[in-house]
Design a protein around this motif. Structure first.
Motif, mmCIF file in Angstrom:
data_model
loop_
_atom_site.group_PDB
_atom_site.id
_atom_site.type_symbol
_atom_site.label_atom_id
_atom_site.label_comp_id
_atom_site.label_asym_id
_atom_site.label_seq_id
_atom_site.Cartn_x
_atom_site.Cartn_y
_atom_site.Cartn_z
ATOM 1 N N ILE A 56 0.851 -1.193 0.000
ATOM 2 C CA ILE A 56 0.000 0.000 0.000
ATOM 3 C C ILE A 56 0.885 1.242 0.000
ATOM 4 O O ILE A 56 2.105 1.137 0.042
ATOM 5 C CB ILE A 56 -0.947 0.026 1.223
ATOM 6 N N GLU A 57 0.241 2.411 -0.050
ATOM 7 C CA GLU A 57 0.944 3.698 0.076
ATOM 8 C C GLU A 57 2.117 3.811 -0.898
ATOM 9 O O GLU A 57 3.259 4.017 -0.497
ATOM 10 C CB GLU A 57 1.409 3.907 1.526
ATOM 11 N N ARG A 58 1.796 3.651 -2.183
ATOM 12 C CA ARG A 58 2.807 3.750 -3.248
ATOM 13 C C ARG A 58 3.934 2.755 -3.037
ATOM 14 O O ARG A 58 5.098 3.015 -3.344
ATOM 15 C CB ARG A 58 3.352 5.181 -3.360
ATOM 16 N N ASN A 59 3.589 1.600 -2.457
ATOM 17 C CA ASN A 59 4.503 0.467 -2.303
ATOM 18 C C ASN A 59 5.655 0.703 -1.334
ATOM 19 O O ASN A 59 6.656 -0.022 -1.368
ATOM 20 C CB ASN A 59 5.056 0.048 -3.673
ATOM 21 N N TRP A 76 8.810 -0.802 4.669
ATOM 22 C CA TRP A 76 9.772 -1.672 3.990
ATOM 23 C C TRP A 76 11.107 -1.713 4.737
ATOM 24 O O TRP A 76 11.673 -0.696 5.109
ATOM 25 C CB TRP A 76 9.980 -1.192 2.549
ATOM 26 N N ASP A 77 11.588 -2.920 4.968
ATOM 27 C CA ASP A 77 12.903 -3.193 5.553
ATOM 28 C C ASP A 77 13.012 -2.806 7.024
ATOM 29 O O ASP A 77 14.120 -2.722 7.564
ATOM 30 C CB ASP A 77 14.012 -2.503 4.748
ATOM 31 N N ILE A 78 11.866 -2.554 7.692
ATOM 32 C CA ILE A 78 11.874 -2.284 9.129
ATOM 33 C C ILE A 78 11.092 -3.413 9.800
ATOM 34 O O ILE A 78 9.889 -3.560 9.571
ATOM 35 C CB ILE A 78 11.246 -0.916 9.452
ATOM 36 N N PRO A 79 11.749 -4.231 10.616
ATOM 37 C CA PRO A 79 11.123 -5.463 11.117
ATOM 38 C C PRO A 79 10.174 -5.284 12.297
ATOM 39 O O PRO A 79 9.774 -6.260 12.913
ATOM 40 C CB PRO A 79 12.339 -6.308 11.523
ATOM 41 N N VAL A 80 9.795 -4.045 12.606
ATOM 42 C CA VAL A 80 8.836 -3.782 13.679
ATOM 43 C C VAL A 80 7.579 -3.176 13.066
ATOM 44 O O VAL A 80 7.657 -2.170 12.353
ATOM 45 C CB VAL A 80 9.424 -2.822 14.734
ATOM 46 N N ASP A 81 6.430 -3.780 13.322
ATOM 47 C CA ASP A 81 5.187 -3.265 12.744
ATOM 48 C C ASP A 81 4.860 -1.899 13.334
ATOM 49 O O ASP A 81 5.018 -1.664 14.523
ATOM 50 C CB ASP A 81 4.028 -4.243 12.961
ATOM 51 N N ARG A 82 4.368 -0.994 12.471
ATOM 52 C CA ARG A 82 4.008 0.337 12.955
ATOM 53 C C ARG A 82 2.532 0.444 13.303
ATOM 54 O O ARG A 82 2.103 1.431 13.901
ATOM 55 C CB ARG A 82 4.392 1.417 11.939
ATOM 56 N N LYS A 83 1.766 -0.561 12.937
ATOM 57 C CA LYS A 83 0.366 -0.610 13.372
ATOM 58 C C LYS A 83 -0.070 -2.053 13.487
ATOM 59 O O LYS A 83 0.273 -2.890 12.648
ATOM 60 C CB LYS A 83 -0.545 0.149 12.406
ATOM 61 N N HIS A 84 -0.839 -2.332 14.535
ATOM 62 C CA HIS A 84 -1.314 -3.685 14.807
ATOM 63 C C HIS A 84 -2.802 -3.609 15.103
ATOM 64 O O HIS A 84 -3.216 -2.907 16.032
ATOM 65 C CB HIS A 84 -0.533 -4.265 15.996
ATOM 66 N N ILE A 85 -3.607 -4.295 14.289
ATOM 67 C CA ILE A 85 -5.057 -4.303 14.491
ATOM 68 C C ILE A 85 -5.484 -5.709 14.890
ATOM 69 O O ILE A 85 -5.303 -6.664 14.132
ATOM 70 C CB ILE A 85 -5.801 -3.873 13.215
ATOM 71 N N LYS A 103 -7.104 3.259 -2.473
ATOM 72 C CA LYS A 103 -7.666 3.848 -1.253
ATOM 73 C C LYS A 103 -8.276 2.815 -0.306
ATOM 74 O O LYS A 103 -8.418 3.074 0.883
ATOM 75 C CB LYS A 103 -8.739 4.879 -1.618
ATOM 76 N N TRP A 104 -8.654 1.659 -0.847
ATOM 77 C CA TRP A 104 -9.400 0.686 -0.050
ATOM 78 C C TRP A 104 -8.758 -0.692 -0.109
ATOM 79 O O TRP A 104 -8.258 -1.120 -1.157
ATOM 80 C CB TRP A 104 -10.845 0.593 -0.542
ATOM 81 N N LEU A 105 -8.810 -1.383 1.032
ATOM 82 C CA LEU A 105 -8.327 -2.754 1.123
ATOM 83 C C LEU A 105 -9.497 -3.634 1.530
ATOM 84 O O LEU A 105 -10.088 -3.447 2.601
ATOM 85 C CB LEU A 105 -7.200 -2.862 2.153
ATOM 86 N N GLN A 120 -5.288 4.656 4.112
ATOM 87 C CA GLN A 120 -4.697 5.746 4.876
ATOM 88 C C GLN A 120 -4.959 5.513 6.363
ATOM 89 O O GLN A 120 -6.086 5.521 6.820
ATOM 90 C CB GLN A 120 -5.266 7.100 4.452
ATOM 91 N N LYS A 121 -3.924 5.233 7.101
ATOM 92 C CA LYS A 121 -3.976 4.930 8.538
ATOM 93 C C LYS A 121 -4.665 3.598 8.826
ATOM 94 O O LYS A 121 -4.869 3.246 9.996
ATOM 95 C CB LYS A 121 -4.643 6.060 9.319
#
Length: 207
Positions: A56-59, A76-85, A103-105, A120-121
């Motif tokens: 997402i977000e322009r890859n 990308w390339d950061i092994p810690v998730d920035r959001k967890h649902i 815009k939609w998943l 987005q978010k």
């Protein structure tokens, strides 16, 4: 070491065409370099087998889903998730599809519904829930039409469902396969046609 691969997603970034990530049955997402054949990164925060990976977000970021019934957003390339649902009411998500607009998943849920998240978010759109099909226990694919006007999915009874995006109501349903209709896709250049595949071993073109 033996690897059991579940899903593969290739990054579309111009400077990363030689890289891809794969979701594994051992709970990890593994980044690879095609040129060297080496592992470049491991993302190991999931608690169950990884089911889907969607950029997402322009890859520059990607969303993963897992048997642990969660969604996670990674840079990308950061092994810690920035959001967890994760929520007690959530079910496992075996299939995701990104709209053509980005815009939609759409997330196929094992409780027989398709939930929609704004990329987005990564927020749940509670007004967009698509129901009527039976997918519990099966990784049936869902997809958007090229113009984002419709949503499509197969189901366990071999049916193909088409929903109207604006109203979330079933626009059409038909028997597509003998057995599970596991995959469906709109033709990108002939948008009146769709392709389905099923556990009956057949691939069908519909107009």
């Amino acid at each position: 070491k033996q690897w059991y691969q579940r899903r593969v997603a290739i990054t579309a970034g111009d400077d990363k065409q030689h890289c891809f990530v794969s979701g594994m049955a051992d709970k990890k997402i593994v980044g690879w370099d095609i040129n060297t054949g080496e592992i470049t990164q491991e993302y190991d925060r999931h608690l169950g087998a990884v089911n889907t990976i969607t950029f997402i977000e322009r890859n520059i970021s990607f969303v993963s889903t897992s048997d642990d019934k969660s969604l996670r957003v990674w840079d990308w390339d950061i092994p810690v998730d920035r959001k967890h649902i994760a929520d007690p009411s959530m079910h496992a998500i075996p299939s995701c599809s990104l709209s053509a607009s980005g815009k939609w998943l759409a997330c196929q849920s094992m409780d027989n519904k398709i939930s929609i998240f704004a990329t987005q978010k990564l927020r749940l759109n509670r007004k967009k829930v698509f129901k009527g099909h039976m997918v519990a226990g099966y990784a049936c694919q869902c997809n958007f039409s090229p113009d984002n006007s419709y949503l499509i999915s197969g189901d366990a009874d071999g049916r193909c469902f088409i929903w109207d995006w604006k109203t979330t109501k079933v626009y059409k349903r038909f028997k597509a396969h003998d057995g599970v209709c596991i995959g469906c896709e709109w033709l990108p250049h002939e948008t009146s046609k769709i392709v389905t595949c099923g556990w009956d071993g057949k691939i069908k073109l519909w107009d």
